[in-house]
Design an enzyme around this catalytic site. Structure first.
Site, PDB file in Angstrom:
ATOM      1  CE1 TYR A   1      45.736  43.056  34.782  1.00  0.00           C
ATOM      2  CE2 TYR A   1      46.318  42.165  36.934  1.00  0.00           C
ATOM      3  CZ  TYR A   1      46.693  42.687  35.713  1.00  0.00           C
ATOM      4  OH  TYR A   1      48.032  42.834  35.405  1.00  0.00           O
TER       5      TYR A   1
ATOM      6  CB  SER B   1      49.942  39.353  36.821  1.00  0.00           C
ATOM      7  OG  SER B   1      49.836  39.785  38.152  1.00  0.00           O
TER       8      SER B   1
END
Length: 248
Positions: free
Chosen positions: A153, A140
């Site tokens: 995360y 990401s």
């Protein structure tokens, strides 16, 4: 890396980015296997895809991974492309009381990082048998710049980024296995709605960029705004952090 006539495993392939990747690869003449925890969602996905097999499997459970790898060896001996896409995320403020951040972080680390290490180790012997093979780890934009509502995360994706770099370097020494990292920005999926996913890019854009990167052997794939934020990060990490977190 060729993009046709592969046998492709996509974890978390029943929705979002995984589904769009499965759809694109199936349409391009590849045999596709998708996995996920929910049998109903998998069957709904397979009904919309060609050349695709669904296997119920939870990447966070070692016993499921063992069963998956055994089936892949028996039924799909030509497997040569593995896309580690399954993910877990919680959105919350670290200042909240009673949020049990350690439990949330544990789930994220297990799914987004540790499970990929586990599956990779067990699937490498099969990939090494192929004349051409590749692993794709979906991380990401937050692997570079953390989101304040996705702190743990972001940490799991940063860990995955470090692991992927080391894995790429190591496997290049004595195997034919290529290692790619797909790094999307905010994507409009069910997964991201809590943090404004409606404003994100289409998952089809992510799938298209992956296909193009495989064809051109672009190993670190900065999709959409990830490319711009990465450039900003190199010049000013503080400004990159503020830019990512503005409005979140």
């Amino acid at each position: 890396m060729k993009t046709q006539n592969n046998t492709v495993l996509i974890t978390g392939g029943s929705a979002g980015i995984g589904f769009e990747i499965a759809k694109l690869f199936a349409q391009n003449g590849n045999q596709v296997i998708i996995t996920g925890r929910n049998a109903d969602r998998l069957q709904q996905a397979v009904a919309q895809l060609e050349n695709t097999t669904a296997i119920v499997s939870d990447v966070s459970k070692p016993e499921d991974v063992d069963q998956l790898v055994e089936r892949l060896n028996n039924d799909f001996p030509n497997l040569n492309l593995v896309i580690n896409n399954a993910g877990r995320a919680f959105y919350y403020s670290l200042s909240e009381d009673g949020i049990h951040a350690i439990d949330k972080a544990g789930e994220e680390m297990t799914t987004n990082y540790l499970s990929i290490i586990g599956l990779t180790e067990k699937i490498l012997p099969l990939l090494k048998k192929q004349p051409e093979a590749a692993l794709v780890n979906v991380s990401s934009i937050v692997a570079f710049v953390p989101g304040h509502t996705t702190a743990t995360y972001s940490a799991s994706k940063a860990a995955l980024h470090a692991y992927t770099q080391a894995l790429r370097y190591t496997l290049a020494k004595d195997t034919a296995i290529k290692v790619f990292e797909l790094m999307p920005p905010l994507v409009n999926t069910d997964f991201s709605q809590e943090i404004g996913g409606i404003n994100g890019i289409s998952p089809k854009v992510v799938a298209d960029d992956l296909l193009n990167a495989l064809e051109n052997n672009t190993y670190e794939i900065h999709v959409g705004n990830t490319a711009n934020l990465y450039k900003l990060f190199l010049s000013s990490p503080e400004e990159a952090f503020l830019t990512l977190n503005k409005g979140r």
